[in-house]
Design a protein around this motif. Structure first.
Motif, mmCIF file in Angstrom:
data_model
loop_
_atom_site.group_PDB
_atom_site.id
_atom_site.type_symbol
_atom_site.label_atom_id
_atom_site.label_comp_id
_atom_site.label_asym_id
_atom_site.label_seq_id
_atom_site.Cartn_x
_atom_site.Cartn_y
_atom_site.Cartn_z
ATOM 1 N N THR A 150 0.805 -1.229 0.000
ATOM 2 C CA THR A 150 0.000 0.000 0.000
ATOM 3 C C THR A 150 0.837 1.278 0.000
ATOM 4 O O THR A 150 0.328 2.345 0.342
ATOM 5 C CB THR A 150 -0.914 0.023 1.231
ATOM 6 N N ARG A 151 2.069 1.194 -0.422
ATOM 7 C CA ARG A 151 2.902 2.405 -0.388
ATOM 8 C C ARG A 151 2.358 3.514 -1.277
ATOM 9 O O ARG A 151 2.631 4.700 -1.048
ATOM 10 C CB ARG A 151 4.330 2.072 -0.807
ATOM 11 N N GLY A 152 1.564 3.176 -2.300
ATOM 12 C CA GLY A 152 1.007 4.190 -3.191
ATOM 13 C C GLY A 152 -0.444 4.523 -2.926
ATOM 14 O O GLY A 152 -1.069 5.249 -3.701
ATOM 15 N N VAL A 190 -0.393 -3.914 -10.060
ATOM 16 C CA VAL A 190 -1.512 -3.310 -9.346
ATOM 17 C C VAL A 190 -1.068 -2.150 -8.467
ATOM 18 O O VAL A 190 -1.895 -1.543 -7.760
ATOM 19 C CB VAL A 190 -2.284 -4.346 -8.496
ATOM 20 N N GLN A 191 0.213 -1.796 -8.515
ATOM 21 C CA GLN A 191 0.673 -0.596 -7.829
ATOM 22 C C GLN A 191 0.475 0.646 -8.693
ATOM 23 O O GLN A 191 0.682 1.769 -8.230
ATOM 24 C CB GLN A 191 2.143 -0.758 -7.432
ATOM 25 N N ASP A 192 0.046 0.453 -9.934
ATOM 26 C CA ASP A 192 -0.278 1.569 -10.823
ATOM 27 C C ASP A 192 -1.650 2.126 -10.452
ATOM 28 O O ASP A 192 -2.574 1.376 -10.139
ATOM 29 C CB ASP A 192 -0.271 1.088 -12.280
ATOM 30 N N ARG A 193 -1.782 3.428 -10.493
ATOM 31 C CA ARG A 193 -3.050 4.086 -10.125
ATOM 32 C C ARG A 193 -4.222 3.558 -10.951
ATOM 33 O O ARG A 193 -5.358 3.479 -10.469
ATOM 34 C CB ARG A 193 -2.904 5.604 -10.315
ATOM 35 N N ARG A 194 -3.973 3.165 -12.196
ATOM 36 C CA ARG A 194 -5.048 2.701 -13.073
ATOM 37 C C ARG A 194 -5.602 1.336 -12.679
ATOM 38 O O ARG A 194 -6.638 0.901 -13.180
ATOM 39 C CB ARG A 194 -4.545 2.673 -14.521
ATOM 40 N N ALA A 195 -4.923 0.648 -11.783
ATOM 41 C CA ALA A 195 -5.421 -0.634 -11.292
ATOM 42 C C ALA A 195 -6.470 -0.456 -10.202
ATOM 43 O O ALA A 195 -7.056 -1.437 -9.753
ATOM 44 C CB ALA A 195 -4.274 -1.481 -10.760
ATOM 45 N N PRO A 205 -11.760 -2.554 -12.866
ATOM 46 C CA PRO A 205 -11.930 -3.783 -13.661
ATOM 47 C C PRO A 205 -10.609 -4.354 -14.172
ATOM 48 O O PRO A 205 -10.394 -5.571 -14.132
ATOM 49 C CB PRO A 205 -12.837 -3.323 -14.806
ATOM 50 N N GLU A 206 -9.702 -3.494 -14.632
ATOM 51 C CA GLU A 206 -8.405 -3.981 -15.112
ATOM 52 C C GLU A 206 -7.576 -4.552 -13.971
ATOM 53 O O GLU A 206 -6.878 -5.563 -14.133
ATOM 54 C CB GLU A 206 -7.638 -2.842 -15.795
ATOM 55 N N GLY A 207 -7.663 -3.924 -12.803
ATOM 56 C CA GLY A 207 -6.947 -4.465 -11.646
ATOM 57 C C GLY A 207 -7.462 -5.836 -11.254
ATOM 58 O O GLY A 207 -6.689 -6.756 -10.968
#
Length: 281
Positions: A150-152, A190-195, A205-207
């Motif tokens: 959860t660092r992001g 899944v550390q990308d904001r878009r996930a 949905p992509e995550g």
């Protein structure tokens, strides 16, 4: 995921024959919050994973003495309900999973406990282990799930140490009971904001799709895409745009979330499992 770990888990299906039934237990993550389907119900990684399991049935090679699988035989139940704490999941969902006795159960629980102030990850892990021991006596295979890094995640970043401790416990429990591990901490994509969904607490949905692909990999199934593939380049966002999004997020999601905590309410109050029986897909 390391190759040796993947090879170790490759035998899950081969040892027990084809997986023809699957039950998912857990909270909002497993219910599928953040992945809204066209009919207004949540889909989520577990539903998508179930499709991957069902699609593999006709293609599995079986050895003499093992069960053979035919198309249409796959059955799936999703008992997860958003907001549920570990003890609630153990009380409400574990007995039902034992009653259904599927070939595979995915067990993701404890996250809502860990984010509560004052909770002890060691204590939560002890209760989680008792549930794993109970499940492994009644079902074919129990796949456990770690926490995310959860660092992001702004609202959860300060809890990273507690989540990491609980994740280490989950992996140790999995070793003791020979459980496949859906390791979300190591899933970098899944550390990308878009996930993540707009609430920044649930997957998009992509995550959810990427988690489903990783779950299939854990069991040694072939997957149509790499769950850790890089996201396409994204246009630079200015400081003002980021600040505007943060204000919108705080107003729409953070303040109501805090309000529910103060009132002792749960997003899962009056919500029932969306798929309480093992039914064909």
């Amino acid at each position: 995921m390391a190759d040796d770990s993947r090879n170790f888990r490759q035998g899950v299906i081969n040892r027990q024959g084809a997986i023809e039934s699957y039950a998912a237990i857990g909270d909002s993550f497993t219910e599928g919050v953040g992945d809204l389907g066209p009919d207004g119900t949540f889909v989520g990684w577990a539903d998508r994973f179930a499709v991957l399991l069902a699609d593999q049935l006709p293609d599995l090679e079986t050895e003499p003495g093992t069960r053979s699988a035919a198309p249409g035989n796959f059955r799936y139940a999703n008992l997860a309900v958003r907001g549920r704490l570990l003890d609630q999941i153990v009380e409400e969902q574990v007995p039902r999973a034992k009653e259904l006795a599927p070939d595979l159960v995915s067990f993701c629980a404890g996250g809502n406990d860990i984010i509560r102030p004052g909770t002890d990850p060691d204590d939560v892990a002890e209760r989680f282990e008792r549930a794993v021991a109970e499940l492994t006596e009644s079902v074919g295979t129990v796949m456990v799930t770690t926490g995310f890094d959860t660092r992001g995640v702004p609202v959860l970043r300060h809890l990273r140490g507690k989540i990491a401790t609980y994740t280490a416990h989950v992996r140790s429990i999995a070793d003791r009971y020979d459980c496949p591990v859906l390791d979300l901490w190591s899933l970098r994509s899944v550390q990308d904001r878009r996930a993540w969904d707009g609430d920044r607490l649930h997957l998009s949905p992509e995550g959810h799709t990427r988690v489903a692909l990783r779950a299939a990999q854990v069991l040694g199934l072939g997957v149509p895409a790499d769950p850790d593939q890089e996201w396409p380049p994204q246009a630079h966002r200015g400081t003002l745009e980021v600040r505007r999004d943060d204000i919108h997020w705080a107003r729409e999601y953070l303040v109501p979330w805090i309000g529910r905590r103060l009132r002792g309410e749960s997003s899962g109050d009056h919500v029932e499992a969306k798929r309480p029986d093992l039914l064909p897909l």
